[in-house]
Enzyme design. Structure first.
Site, mmCIF file in Angstrom:
data_model
loop_
_atom_site.group_PDB
_atom_site.id
_atom_site.type_symbol
_atom_site.label_atom_id
_atom_site.label_comp_id
_atom_site.label_asym_id
_atom_site.label_seq_id
_atom_site.Cartn_x
_atom_site.Cartn_y
_atom_site.Cartn_z
ATOM 1 N N GLY A 50 61.727 65.632 59.622
ATOM 2 C CA GLY A 50 62.426 66.922 59.582
ATOM 3 C C GLY A 50 61.811 67.816 60.383
ATOM 4 O O GLY A 50 60.742 67.434 60.853
ATOM 5 N N GLN A 55 58.858 75.366 64.342
ATOM 6 C CA GLN A 55 57.945 74.293 64.770
ATOM 7 C C GLN A 55 58.259 74.214 66.364
ATOM 8 O O GLN A 55 57.337 73.329 66.988
ATOM 9 C CB GLN A 55 58.229 72.934 64.003
ATOM 10 C CG GLN A 55 57.532 73.133 62.557
ATOM 11 C CD GLN A 55 57.987 72.019 61.961
ATOM 12 O OE1 GLN A 55 58.983 71.320 61.494
ATOM 13 N NE2 GLN A 55 56.837 71.038 61.840
ATOM 14 N N CYS A 102 52.642 66.983 57.819
ATOM 15 C CA CYS A 102 53.361 68.054 58.567
ATOM 16 C C CYS A 102 53.147 67.907 60.366
ATOM 17 O O CYS A 102 51.904 67.681 60.750
ATOM 18 C CB CYS A 102 53.078 69.759 58.433
ATOM 19 S SG CYS A 102 53.979 70.890 59.534
ATOM 20 N N HIS A 144 60.181 71.277 52.271
ATOM 21 C CA HIS A 144 58.886 71.275 53.431
ATOM 22 C C HIS A 144 59.653 72.219 54.355
ATOM 23 O O HIS A 144 58.968 73.058 54.900
ATOM 24 C CB HIS A 144 58.555 70.237 53.801
ATOM 25 C CG HIS A 144 57.622 69.903 54.952
ATOM 26 N ND1 HIS A 144 56.221 69.582 54.708
ATOM 27 C CD2 HIS A 144 57.672 70.389 56.167
ATOM 28 C CE1 HIS A 144 55.552 69.515 55.695
ATOM 29 N NE2 HIS A 144 56.456 69.980 56.671
ATOM 30 N N GLU A 145 60.875 71.889 54.634
ATOM 31 C CA GLU A 145 61.524 72.299 56.141
ATOM 32 C C GLU A 145 61.848 73.807 55.692
ATOM 33 O O GLU A 145 61.768 74.693 56.543
ATOM 34 C CB GLU A 145 62.776 71.706 56.514
ATOM 35 C CG GLU A 145 62.533 70.022 56.785
ATOM 36 C CD GLU A 145 61.268 69.880 57.749
ATOM 37 O OE1 GLU A 145 61.020 70.924 58.681
ATOM 38 O OE2 GLU A 145 60.435 69.050 57.809
HETATM 39 ZN ZN ZN Z 1 56.192 70.590 58.623
#
Ligand code: ZN
Length: 181
Positions: A50, A55, A102, A144-145
């Site tokens: 993902g 990010q 991550c 998480h995303e």
């Molecule tokens: Zn992450």
């Protein structure tokens, strides 16, 4: 081949700020369509399961997801490539703990308690409403995303004494986890 984007690392303020919704016109516009393509390639190259827009330095409520992996012990099954935009998350009650990593905290993992199942309402890459009911590893990826879109990292939720380098996790802990988002 589109150019790959640089994945920003923990400490960059864009990972901690709020991200903004996209309008349907923005989603279907050329810029965001190209961004989706480049984010897909950047995620695959990393490799990750993902990638959220913050990010890659963009405070937008958009993430791409794709998981080719299969690990029955983690309820992990292949998830085809797809996009979530402006997601709203509803958590199930049951909580499960697994190691996760991550791409923006490169090289580390920790045990993170998360809901085993979720429902996500979002827009897809065509700005059409979608409703995803997910359990297991896919539910973890979604959480998480979506955390990334709210300025959260897994290190905010982890059991901090389990924090480990990937190498030491292979040496002393679970074997070959390696799914990061
Ligand atoms: Zn992450």
């Amino acid at each position: 081949m589109p150019t790959l984007l640089k994945i920003v690392q923990a400490g960059d303020p864009v990972l901690r700020g709020p991200a903004r919704d996209l309008s349907p016109a923005e989603i279907t516009g050329a810029e965001v369509q190209q961004l989706i393509e480049i984010m897909r390639e950047t995620m695959r190259e990393a490799p990750g399961v993902g990638l959220a827009a913050p990010q890659v330095g963009l405070p937008l409520r958009l993430a791409v997801i794709e998981d080719p992996g299969e690990m029955p012990e983690r309820e992990r099954k292949p998830v085809p490539f797809h996009v979530i935009v402006n997601p709203r998350l509803t958590l199930g009650e049951e909580v499960v703990e697994h190691f996760e990593g991550c791409l923006s905290v490169d090289g580390f993992q920790a045990l993170v308690p998360r809901a085993r199942s979720v429902v996500v309402e979002a827009l897809d890459h065509r700005a059409q409403p979608i409703k995803i009911s997910a359990a297991g590893w896919y539910a973890r990826i979604l959480q998480h995303e979506i955390d990334h879109l709210d300025g959260m990292l897994y290190i905010d939720r982890m059991k901090s004494r389990t924090f480990t380098t990937n190498r030491n996790l292979g040496r002393y802990g679970e074997v070959g986890v390696g799914a990061a988002g």
